[in-house]
Scaffold this motif. Structure first.
Motif, PDB file in Angstrom:
ATOM      1  N   ARG A   1      74.443   8.192  32.105  1.00  0.00           N
ATOM      2  CA  ARG A   1      74.132   6.951  32.331  1.00  0.00           C
ATOM      3  C   ARG A   1      73.635   6.292  31.064  1.00  0.00           C
ATOM      4  N   THR A   2      72.852   6.991  30.312  1.00  0.00           N
ATOM      5  CA  THR A   2      72.044   6.359  29.231  1.00  0.00           C
ATOM      6  C   THR A   2      73.141   5.732  28.346  1.00  0.00           C
ATOM      7  N   GLY A   3      74.092   6.768  28.047  1.00  0.00           N
ATOM      8  CA  GLY A   3      75.173   6.380  26.915  1.00  0.00           C
ATOM      9  C   GLY A   3      75.816   5.107  27.508  1.00  0.00           C
ATOM     10  N   GLU A   4      76.246   5.075  28.871  1.00  0.00           N
ATOM     11  CA  GLU A   4      77.231   4.157  29.566  1.00  0.00           C
ATOM     12  C   GLU A   4      76.558   3.056  29.513  1.00  0.00           C
ATOM     13  N   GLU A   5      75.169   2.852  29.706  1.00  0.00           N
ATOM     14  CA  GLU A   5      74.395   1.405  29.795  1.00  0.00           C
ATOM     15  C   GLU A   5      74.283   0.909  28.486  1.00  0.00           C
TER      16      GLU A   5
ATOM     17  N   ASN B   1      64.279  11.004  34.433  1.00  0.00           N
ATOM     18  CA  ASN B   1      64.540  10.878  35.712  1.00  0.00           C
ATOM     19  C   ASN B   1      64.334  12.265  36.344  1.00  0.00           C
ATOM     20  N   GLU B   2      63.882  13.240  35.658  1.00  0.00           N
ATOM     21  CA  GLU B   2      63.724  14.549  36.400  1.00  0.00           C
ATOM     22  C   GLU B   2      64.840  15.327  36.765  1.00  0.00           C
ATOM     23  N   ILE B   3      66.000  14.835  36.309  1.00  0.00           N
ATOM     24  CA  ILE B   3      67.342  15.567  37.035  1.00  0.00           C
ATOM     25  C   ILE B   3      68.392  15.539  35.830  1.00  0.00           C
ATOM     26  N   TYR B   4      69.423  16.247  35.758  1.00  0.00           N
ATOM     27  CA  TYR B   4      70.633  16.362  35.178  1.00  0.00           C
ATOM     28  C   TYR B   4      71.588  15.645  35.897  1.00  0.00           C
ATOM     29  N   GLU B   5      71.362  14.135  35.851  1.00  0.00           N
ATOM     30  CA  GLU B   5      72.116  13.342  36.836  1.00  0.00           C
ATOM     31  C   GLU B   5      73.674  13.403  36.661  1.00  0.00           C
ATOM     32  N   SER B   6      74.116  13.625  35.600  1.00  0.00           N
ATOM     33  CA  SER B   6      75.735  13.775  35.392  1.00  0.00           C
ATOM     34  C   SER B   6      76.092  14.912  35.671  1.00  0.00           C
ATOM     35  N   ALA B   7      75.333  15.809  36.062  1.00  0.00           N
ATOM     36  CA  ALA B   7      75.785  17.395  36.505  1.00  0.00           C
ATOM     37  C   ALA B   7      75.604  17.556  37.988  1.00  0.00           C
ATOM     38  N   GLY B   8      75.390  16.363  38.522  1.00  0.00           N
ATOM     39  CA  GLY B   8      75.185  16.463  39.978  1.00  0.00           C
ATOM     40  C   GLY B   8      73.849  16.295  40.392  1.00  0.00           C
ATOM     41  N   GLY B   9      72.727  16.209  39.628  1.00  0.00           N
ATOM     42  CA  GLY B   9      71.545  15.944  40.165  1.00  0.00           C
ATOM     43  C   GLY B   9      70.482  17.108  40.321  1.00  0.00           C
ATOM     44  N   MET B  10      70.882  18.280  39.575  1.00  0.00           N
ATOM     45  CA  MET B  10      70.135  19.396  39.484  1.00  0.00           C
ATOM     46  C   MET B  10      68.767  19.016  38.784  1.00  0.00           C
ATOM     47  N   PRO B  11      67.771  19.737  39.151  1.00  0.00           N
ATOM     48  CA  PRO B  11      66.292  19.461  38.315  1.00  0.00           C
ATOM     49  C   PRO B  11      66.496  19.759  36.924  1.00  0.00           C
ATOM     50  N   SER B  12      65.806  18.890  36.100  1.00  0.00           N
ATOM     51  CA  SER B  12      65.863  19.130  34.875  1.00  0.00           C
ATOM     52  C   SER B  12      64.566  20.216  34.487  1.00  0.00           C
TER      53      SER B  12
ATOM     54  N   LEU C   1      57.969   7.086  23.376  1.00  0.00           N
ATOM     55  CA  LEU C   1      57.975   6.708  24.845  1.00  0.00           C
ATOM     56  C   LEU C   1      58.772   7.490  25.594  1.00  0.00           C
ATOM     57  N   VAL C   2      57.967   7.742  26.799  1.00  0.00           N
ATOM     58  CA  VAL C   2      58.574   8.638  28.004  1.00  0.00           C
ATOM     59  C   VAL C   2      58.648   7.317  29.044  1.00  0.00           C
ATOM     60  N   ALA C   3      60.015   7.065  29.352  1.00  0.00           N
ATOM     61  CA  ALA C   3      60.542   5.989  30.390  1.00  0.00           C
ATOM     62  C   ALA C   3      60.666   6.730  31.741  1.00  0.00           C
ATOM     63  N   ARG C   4      59.758   6.668  32.769  1.00  0.00           N
ATOM     64  CA  ARG C   4      59.961   7.189  34.162  1.00  0.00           C
ATOM     65  C   ARG C   4      60.827   6.477  34.925  1.00  0.00           C
ATOM     66  N   VAL C   5      61.964   6.731  35.191  1.00  0.00           N
ATOM     67  CA  VAL C   5      62.938   5.912  35.955  1.00  0.00           C
ATOM     68  C   VAL C   5      63.420   6.672  37.116  1.00  0.00           C
ATOM     69  N   VAL C   6      63.756   5.916  37.990  1.00  0.00           N
ATOM     70  CA  VAL C   6      64.400   5.945  39.423  1.00  0.00           C
ATOM     71  C   VAL C   6      65.571   5.266  39.616  1.00  0.00           C
ATOM     72  N   ASN C   7      66.777   6.138  39.680  1.00  0.00           N
ATOM     73  CA  ASN C   7      67.835   5.217  39.669  1.00  0.00           C
ATOM     74  C   ASN C   7      68.502   5.369  41.191  1.00  0.00           C
ATOM     75  N   ASP C   8      68.686   4.381  41.981  1.00  0.00           N
ATOM     76  CA  ASP C   8      68.985   4.410  43.426  1.00  0.00           C
ATOM     77  C   ASP C   8      70.622   4.193  43.571  1.00  0.00           C
ATOM     78  N   THR C   9      71.353   4.392  42.435  1.00  0.00           N
ATOM     79  CA  THR C   9      72.682   4.252  42.540  1.00  0.00           C
ATOM     80  C   THR C   9      73.501   5.390  41.740  1.00  0.00           C
ATOM     81  N   ARG C  10      74.522   5.891  42.058  1.00  0.00           N
ATOM     82  CA  ARG C  10      75.188   7.023  41.306  1.00  0.00           C
ATOM     83  C   ARG C  10      75.585   6.323  40.048  1.00  0.00           C
TER      84      ARG C  10
ATOM     85  N   PRO D   1      77.132   5.192  36.654  1.00  0.00           N
ATOM     86  CA  PRO D   1      78.357   4.170  36.532  1.00  0.00           C
ATOM     87  C   PRO D   1      79.395   5.205  35.681  1.00  0.00           C
ATOM     88  N   ASP D   2      80.720   4.661  36.483  1.00  0.00           N
ATOM     89  CA  ASP D   2      81.767   5.530  35.914  1.00  0.00           C
ATOM     90  C   ASP D   2      82.134   5.126  34.518  1.00  0.00           C
ATOM     91  N   ALA D   3      82.778   6.365  33.734  1.00  0.00           N
ATOM     92  CA  ALA D   3      82.785   6.453  32.156  1.00  0.00           C
ATOM     93  C   ALA D   3      83.438   4.832  31.900  1.00  0.00           C
TER      94      ALA D   3
END
Length: 194
Positions: A26-30, A100-111, A149-158, A160-162
């Motif tokens: 997500r970071t790279g896509e944004e 975001n405390e997860i590996y979001e691109s890998a399906g949401g496993m905890p980091s 800087l440690v940005a605490r984020v919560v993304n409520d959407t999946r 983005p597509d590449a």
């Protein structure tokens, strides 16, 4: 705060000629949507902080910012002591970790599977961690020597597509040409193949 909200405000705090080094997902896509012409997109995890620190050393005084993720940073904790020894002397470098405390691109496993105190982690090597919970928490101006800087984020959407139309290799050529232009030099030419 969402990743996109943090990144939009973060970019406003940086010099317009700041070169960015971005993590995957997500970071790279944004960042591709916001600043593709000045972002080095990596294709691996764990390299962003080291790459950006080396670039900041080589490019001083030109500004460089690492936009790292918690999962990627935790994959290369060996960089921590180098950051502790180098960042206090780099007044042209900003390190931001999007947590975001997860590996979001890998399906949401905890980091991570235990609590992590970023402040203590960075204090162990002489750095200061600033927690960013909303865009207004981002210090201004940036960079701040010896600060992460440690940005605490919560993304409520999946995620983005590449949408990136380039890979890390092509991105590196774009950034190399940008740096050459900033320095008033001709870019290196690729080796001719026969």
């Amino acid at each position: 705060m969402k990743t996109s909200e943090f990144l939009r405000e973060f970019l406003l705090r940086l010099a317009p000629d700041c070169v960015l080094v971005s993590a995957l997902g997500r970071t790279g896509e944004e960042l591709f949507r916001l600043a593709p012409e000045r972002t080095l997109f990596t294709d691996t995890m764990g390299d962003v902080s080291a790459l950006a620190t080396g670039m900041a050393i080589a490019m001083k005084p030109r500004p460089v910012a690492a936009v790292e993720t918690d999962g990627s940073f935790l994959m290369n904790l060996s960089v921590l002591t180098a950051l502790g020894s180098r960042l206090p002397a780099l007044d042209n470098h900003t390190l931001a970790i999007i947590d975001n405390e997860i590996y979001e691109s890998a399906g949401g496993m905890p980091s991570r599977t235990c609590p992590l105190d970023w402040g203590q982690l960075f204090a162990a090597v002489g750095l200061t961690a600033v927690t960013v919970r909303s865009p207004s928490d981002i210090p201004d101006p940036l960079p701040r020597t010896g600060t992460v800087l440690v940005a605490r984020v919560v993304n409520d959407t999946r995620p983005p597509d590449a949408a990136k139309t380039l890979d890390g290799v092509e991105s590196s050529y774009i950034i190399e040409r940008l740096i050459a232009a900033q320095r008033g030099r001709a870019p290196r030419r690729p080796a001719l193949k026969s």
